[in-house]
Design an enzyme around this catalytic site. Structure first.
Site, PDB file in Angstrom:
ATOM      1  N   CYS A  19      86.386 -55.855 -55.577  1.00  0.00           N
ATOM      2  CA  CYS A  19      86.060 -56.728 -56.705  1.00  0.00           C
ATOM      3  C   CYS A  19      85.222 -56.009 -57.748  1.00  0.00           C
ATOM      4  O   CYS A  19      84.543 -55.028 -57.449  1.00  0.00           O
ATOM      5  CB  CYS A  19      85.276 -57.934 -56.203  1.00  0.00           C
ATOM      6  SG  CYS A  19      86.088 -58.825 -54.891  1.00  0.00           S
TER       7      CYS A  19
ATOM      8  N   ARG B 143      89.652 -50.265 -59.582  1.00  0.00           N
ATOM      9  CA  ARG B 143      89.048 -50.509 -58.270  1.00  0.00           C
ATOM     10  C   ARG B 143      90.006 -51.249 -57.331  1.00  0.00           C
ATOM     11  O   ARG B 143      89.770 -51.298 -56.131  1.00  0.00           O
ATOM     12  CB  ARG B 143      87.776 -51.352 -58.441  1.00  0.00           C
ATOM     13  CG  ARG B 143      86.674 -50.614 -59.177  1.00  0.00           C
ATOM     14  CD  ARG B 143      85.550 -51.572 -59.518  1.00  0.00           C
ATOM     15  NE  ARG B 143      84.894 -52.090 -58.339  1.00  0.00           N
ATOM     16  CZ  ARG B 143      83.794 -51.600 -57.803  1.00  0.00           C
ATOM     17  NH1 ARG B 143      83.211 -50.556 -58.355  1.00  0.00           N
ATOM     18  NH2 ARG B 143      83.250 -52.134 -56.738  1.00  0.00           N
TER      19      ARG B 143
ATOM     20  N   TRP C 144      89.458 -58.908 -55.307  1.00  0.00           N
ATOM     21  CA  TRP C 144      90.321 -58.291 -54.287  1.00  0.00           C
ATOM     22  C   TRP C 144      90.186 -59.195 -53.064  1.00  0.00           C
ATOM     23  O   TRP C 144      89.119 -59.261 -52.451  1.00  0.00           O
ATOM     24  CB  TRP C 144      89.824 -56.871 -54.010  1.00  0.00           C
ATOM     25  CG  TRP C 144      90.708 -56.076 -53.108  1.00  0.00           C
ATOM     26  CD1 TRP C 144      91.822 -55.377 -53.464  1.00  0.00           C
ATOM     27  CD2 TRP C 144      90.535 -55.850 -51.698  1.00  0.00           C
ATOM     28  NE1 TRP C 144      92.351 -54.741 -52.370  1.00  0.00           N
ATOM     29  CE2 TRP C 144      91.589 -55.012 -51.270  1.00  0.00           C
ATOM     30  CE3 TRP C 144      89.599 -56.270 -50.749  1.00  0.00           C
ATOM     31  CZ2 TRP C 144      91.734 -54.582 -49.950  1.00  0.00           C
ATOM     32  CZ3 TRP C 144      89.744 -55.852 -49.431  1.00  0.00           C
ATOM     33  CH2 TRP C 144      90.799 -55.015 -49.053  1.00  0.00           C
TER      34      TRP C 144
ATOM     35  N   ASN D  64      80.742 -60.164 -55.767  1.00  0.00           N
ATOM     36  CA  ASN D  64      81.338 -59.047 -55.005  1.00  0.00           C
ATOM     37  C   ASN D  64      80.658 -59.030 -53.644  1.00  0.00           C
ATOM     38  O   ASN D  64      79.430 -59.136 -53.575  1.00  0.00           O
ATOM     39  CB  ASN D  64      81.049 -57.694 -55.669  1.00  0.00           C
ATOM     40  CG  ASN D  64      81.842 -57.485 -56.926  1.00  0.00           C
ATOM     41  OD1 ASN D  64      82.607 -58.347 -57.345  1.00  0.00           O
ATOM     42  ND2 ASN D  64      81.651 -56.329 -57.544  1.00  0.00           N
ATOM     43  N   GLY D  65      81.433 -58.827 -52.593  1.00  0.00           N
ATOM     44  CA  GLY D  65      80.837 -58.763 -51.258  1.00  0.00           C
ATOM     45  C   GLY D  65      81.429 -59.849 -50.377  1.00  0.00           C
ATOM     46  O   GLY D  65      82.473 -60.428 -50.691  1.00  0.00           O
TER      47      GLY D  65
ATOM     48  N   GLU E  72      95.771 -35.210 -44.580  1.00  0.00           N
ATOM     49  CA  GLU E  72      95.505 -35.635 -45.949  1.00  0.00           C
ATOM     50  C   GLU E  72      96.810 -35.764 -46.744  1.00  0.00           C
ATOM     51  O   GLU E  72      96.986 -36.708 -47.511  1.00  0.00           O
ATOM     52  CB  GLU E  72      94.523 -34.654 -46.616  1.00  0.00           C
ATOM     53  CG  GLU E  72      94.173 -34.951 -48.055  1.00  0.00           C
ATOM     54  CD  GLU E  72      93.621 -36.349 -48.298  1.00  0.00           C
ATOM     55  OE1 GLU E  72      93.306 -37.064 -47.338  1.00  0.00           O
ATOM     56  OE2 GLU E  72      93.529 -36.729 -49.486  1.00  0.00           O
TER      57      GLU E  72
ATOM     58  N   LYS F 148      97.988 -39.295 -48.473  1.00  0.00           N
ATOM     59  CA  LYS F 148      98.234 -39.383 -49.919  1.00  0.00           C
ATOM     60  C   LYS F 148      99.630 -39.924 -50.192  1.00  0.00           C
ATOM     61  O   LYS F 148      99.824 -40.775 -51.038  1.00  0.00           O
ATOM     62  CB  LYS F 148      98.063 -37.978 -50.505  1.00  0.00           C
ATOM     63  CG  LYS F 148      97.501 -37.896 -51.869  1.00  0.00           C
ATOM     64  CD  LYS F 148      96.003 -37.965 -52.000  1.00  0.00           C
ATOM     65  CE  LYS F 148      95.326 -39.010 -51.148  1.00  0.00           C
ATOM     66  NZ  LYS F 148      93.903 -38.989 -51.145  1.00  0.00           N
TER      67      LYS F 148
ATOM     68  N   GLU G 299      99.920 -43.759 -49.235  1.00  0.00           N
ATOM     69  CA  GLU G 299      99.217 -44.766 -50.023  1.00  0.00           C
ATOM     70  C   GLU G 299      99.831 -44.999 -51.389  1.00  0.00           C
ATOM     71  O   GLU G 299      99.768 -46.112 -51.893  1.00  0.00           O
ATOM     72  CB  GLU G 299      97.714 -44.452 -50.128  1.00  0.00           C
ATOM     73  CG  GLU G 299      97.358 -43.187 -50.848  1.00  0.00           C
ATOM     74  CD  GLU G 299      95.843 -43.023 -50.973  1.00  0.00           C
ATOM     75  OE1 GLU G 299      95.383 -41.892 -50.827  1.00  0.00           O
ATOM     76  OE2 GLU G 299      95.136 -44.008 -51.227  1.00  0.00           O
TER      77      GLU G 299
ATOM     78  N   HIS H 178     105.911 -33.561 -27.436  1.00  0.00           N
ATOM     79  CA  HIS H 178     105.406 -34.371 -26.316  1.00  0.00           C
ATOM     80  C   HIS H 178     105.702 -35.860 -26.520  1.00  0.00           C
ATOM     81  O   HIS H 178     104.982 -36.701 -26.020  1.00  0.00           O
ATOM     82  CB  HIS H 178     103.908 -34.121 -26.126  1.00  0.00           C
ATOM     83  CG  HIS H 178     103.623 -32.711 -25.696  1.00  0.00           C
ATOM     84  ND1 HIS H 178     103.868 -32.260 -24.419  1.00  0.00           N
ATOM     85  CD2 HIS H 178     103.186 -31.650 -26.398  1.00  0.00           C
ATOM     86  CE1 HIS H 178     103.566 -30.978 -24.344  1.00  0.00           C
ATOM     87  NE2 HIS H 178     103.156 -30.574 -25.542  1.00  0.00           N
TER      88      HIS H 178
ATOM     89  N   LYS I 113      89.594 -49.128 -54.716  1.00  0.00           N
ATOM     90  CA  LYS I 113      88.977 -47.818 -54.868  1.00  0.00           C
ATOM     91  C   LYS I 113      87.744 -47.651 -53.991  1.00  0.00           C
ATOM     92  O   LYS I 113      87.571 -46.654 -53.331  1.00  0.00           O
ATOM     93  CB  LYS I 113      88.635 -47.592 -56.340  1.00  0.00           C
ATOM     94  CG  LYS I 113      88.015 -46.227 -56.641  1.00  0.00           C
ATOM     95  CD  LYS I 113      89.000 -45.108 -56.350  1.00  0.00           C
ATOM     96  CE  LYS I 113      88.391 -43.738 -56.500  1.00  0.00           C
ATOM     97  NZ  LYS I 113      89.227 -42.708 -55.854  1.00  0.00           N
TER      98      LYS I 113
HETATM   99  C1  F6R Z   1      92.428 -42.297 -50.176  1.00  0.00           C
HETATM  100  C2  F6R Z   1      91.103 -42.806 -50.489  1.00  0.00           C
HETATM  101  C3  F6R Z   1      90.321 -43.432 -49.393  1.00  0.00           C
HETATM  102  C4  F6R Z   1      88.833 -43.050 -49.535  1.00  0.00           C
HETATM  103  C5  F6R Z   1      88.000 -43.837 -48.521  1.00  0.00           C
HETATM  104  C6  F6R Z   1      86.532 -43.433 -48.574  1.00  0.00           C
HETATM  105  O1  F6R Z   1      93.002 -41.675 -51.287  1.00  0.00           O
HETATM  106  O2  F6R Z   1      90.661 -42.741 -51.601  1.00  0.00           O
HETATM  107  O3  F6R Z   1      90.813 -43.073 -48.136  1.00  0.00           O
HETATM  108  O4  F6R Z   1      88.700 -41.674 -49.347  1.00  0.00           O
HETATM  109  O5  F6R Z   1      88.122 -45.204 -48.782  1.00  0.00           O
HETATM  110  O6  F6R Z   1      85.998 -43.677 -49.825  1.00  0.00           O
HETATM  111  P1  F6R Z   1      84.637 -43.015 -50.257  1.00  0.00           P
HETATM  112  O7  F6R Z   1      84.878 -41.542 -50.367  1.00  0.00           O
HETATM  113  O8  F6R Z   1      84.315 -43.619 -51.593  1.00  0.00           O
HETATM  114  O9  F6R Z   1      83.632 -43.332 -49.210  1.00  0.00           O
END
Ligand code: F6R
Length: 608
Positions: free
Chosen positions: A2, A27, A74, A98-99, A481, A485, A488, A504, A603
């Site tokens: 949010c 976000r 959100w 928010n929260g 990673e 990527k 997502e 395995h 985000k």
């Molecule tokens: C993936 C991504 C998330 C963040 C995770 C941690 O692209 O962005 O997996 O890496 O939510 O977020 P932070 O780094 O802000 O703690």
């Protein structure tokens, strides 16, 4: 997650709210809304599920207003819908939040018994009606009512509140979710994120835990436990250009292009006479001689950056290192104490699970260090020491440049740990630092310059629904990673596998045409990787190899080969991850995905 924005001043508040909400779209959200006073002093609300444009349409033409609050939601409690969108409230007040209010069910029952009814499924409406109760029924002042209401809540909140009988005031409160007050000329803002107000001001006060603020056009007064608190005026160092797309099709590709410069900026002040230098961060690296183990705790991409560090800390500094998912760490009663260093990695510095893990580590007496991008964020403020990455704002939901600067910084830190522990001599350390600072940004830039070659690979994998990334050692960590990527943003299902583990069980899923992306940046493991690639080829897989520049690859080893720029094996992960990010980006583009706002994602994950 949010987002909150509020404006009070001489200008049109609704215009500021819409622009602020647009800046907060990154976000992740699924509905938006606003409350404002119109030119007759009436408290009005507008809310709509879906994109901000839906709420904006309801706010066109712009109503005359100089005071308002806005929100992007959100969904946590209740589906995305007009009714569940914020603001919530009554005739007497409107509130954005928010929260999460964890004890909302008990309070809802209590308020229902007092005659309150509820339209939405949200926890926020419960908080709004509890506030109404203290304000309207118990006749407390606005400040006292907010204090009483928040004292009843369990959970986290950043709140923006308007009272119908006070059209010249915005109230704000913070506990566990970030909130700032932006300071302009004859105007103030409230915002959950500096990017919402950067266009107008860089000056702000940061609300701390448990604080409540009364914000008018001319003044911003902050209280804690009923007493006024004098706040330090801070200035953001980010430019508005950094938070805008600047001609790129998406923030994600802009941020990938920023990697070479971001790596240099992050390292620059931490290198002196060719060696790592952390004194200006106030971090005493002698701790590496005392501790017996490092626990890296983080989520998602930041956790994957930690995996790279685990490899380097082990090989260079001979320092045992565990990498733990923050949401697991906090509930697994971790065995840590005064001989451990807990290192939290977080781009946002606000990730709820990482913050909780940090608090637990402190409680258990471990030393704590944070690697964080957002200055003044909760994790940065609560850790014993903080090393800021200097990537500038990362707007795309998919984290790219944050990973690159985190891993570059962690490599430098590992060289320092190796020096402190007497595991590396000065010349060997200098050679590594020089390559990190001089060659790595160049190599990443060379990778970016070959975007079209990488795009061609991405377009080959884009039509698939399942694929595998495989690797050994650091390449396995990179595979994790690369897979995250791709998943997502392109919604292609993929798995990262340790190449030797595939046979395995999981190799049963390798059928003709399934793409296998094999990472081969570690020369000593190259022959083993070739065998694993051949195993998948024998089952009809379409194989893609990402190989270091100097590895001799026999004809037919893989169907497609992408060569990395020349760089030592220890640092090949940086150009390699850039290639993986570009593969994900172009695969998502080929599938027509909403790259900067992937479905269901946010985000900054400020809920558990
Ligand atoms: C993936 C991504 C998330 C963040 C995770 C941690 O692209 O962005 O997996 O890496 O939510 O977020 P932070 O780094 O802000 O703690």
């Amino acid at each position: 997650m949010c987002g909150i924005i509020g404006y009070i001043g001489k200008d049109n508040s609704v215009k500021h709210l819409i622009e602020g909400l647009r800046a907060l779209e990154y976000r992740g959200y699924d509905s938006a809304g606003a409350a404002f006073f119109d030119n007759e002093g009436r408290l009005c609300s507008v809310k709509a599920a879906g994109r901000l444009a839906n709420a904006e349409a309801k706010l066109t033409p712009l109503p005359d207003s100089t005071c308002g609050i806005g929100h992007t939601r959100w969904a946590t409690h209740g589906a995305p819908s007009d009714t569940n969108s914020h603001p919530h409230g009554t005739e007497s007040l409107r509130l954005v939040h928010n929260g999460i209010v964890e004890n909302y069910a008990a309070i809802k029952t209590e308020l229902s018994d007092l005659g309150y009814t509820f339209e939405s499924d949200t926890d926020t409406e419960v908080a709004a009606k509890l506030l109404d109760y203290y304000y309207m029924k118990e006749k407390l002042t606005a400040h006292a009512a907010i204090e009483r209401m928040t004292s009843r809540l369990v959970g986290s909140w950043a709140l923006g509140i308007l009272f119908a009988d006070a059209p010249d005031t915005i109230w704000a409160a913070r506990q566990g979710s970030p909130l700032i007050i932006g300071v302009g000329k004859d105007e103030h803002y409230i915002a959950s994120d500096i990017t919402a107000i950067l266009r107008y001001t860089k000056d702000y006060y940061q609300l701390d835990e448990g604080e409540i603020a009364k914000v008018t056009r001319e003044t911003a007064t902050v209280y804690k436990d009923g007493k006024e608190v004098i706040k330090e005026l801070k200035t953001a160092h980010w430019d508005i250009e950094a938070a805008e797309r600047g001609g790129y099709a998406h923030f994600m590709i802009k941020e990938i292009n920023e990697e070479p410069a971001a790596i240099r900026t992050t390292l620059h002040s931490r290198i002196k006479d060719g060696l790592p230098y952390f004194s200006s961060d106030g971090f005493d690296t002698k701790i590496f001689a005392r501790i017996s183990r490092v626990h890296i705790v983080a989520c998602g991409t930041a956790m994957h950056a930690g995996l790279i560090a685990k490899g380097v800390l082990g090989s260079l500094a001979k320092l045992p290192c565990e990498v733990e998912i923050a949401s697991e760490f906090r509930y697994n009663d971790p065995l840590i104490g005064e001989h451990d260093l807990v290192l939290i990695i977080s781009q946002s510095g606000e990730t709820a699970d990482s913050l909780a893990a940090l608090r637990l580590a402190k409680e258990k007496g471990a030393a704590t260090l944070a690697i964080v991008n957002v200055i003044g964020s909760s994790i940065a403020r609560e850790a014993d020491a903080v090393l800021y990455t200097m990537a500038g704002p990362e707007i795309a939901v998919a984290s790219t440049k944050a990973y690159s600067v985190q891993t570059a910084l962690l490599y430098l830190l590992s060289v320092e740990a190796a020096l402190v522990r007497g595991k590396l001599d000065l010349d060997a350390a200098k050679m590594r630092v020089t390559e990190l600072y001089e060659r790595v940004p160049e190599a990443v830039a060379e990778m970016i310059a070959r975007e079209n070659e990488i795009k061609a690979i991405a377009e080959k994998i884009a039509p698939n629904e399942d694929l595998f990334f495989i690797g050994r050692g650091a390449d396995y960590y990179l595979a994790a990673e690369g897979s995250l990527k791709l998943k997502e943003i392109s919604y292609i299902h993929s798995e990262a596998y340790a190449a030797g583990e595939l046979k395995h069980g999981t190799i049963s899923l390798v059928t003709p045409g399934v793409p296998i992306i094999a990472l081969c940046t570690v020369p000593r493991l190259y022959e083993k990787m070739v065998s694993n690639i051949r195993e998948t080829k024998a089952r009809g897989a379409e194989t893609f190899m990402i190989a270091s520049a100097d590895t001799g690859v026999a004809d037919g080893t893989a169907d497609h080969i992408l060569r990395l720029p020349a760089i030592s094996a220890e640092l090949a992960f940086l150009p390699a991850v850039c290639a993986l990010q570009l593969i994900a980006y172009h695969a998502a583009a080929a599938r027509g995905c909403d790259i900067d706002k992937p479905r269901n994602l946010a985000k900054s994950v400020t809920v558990e």
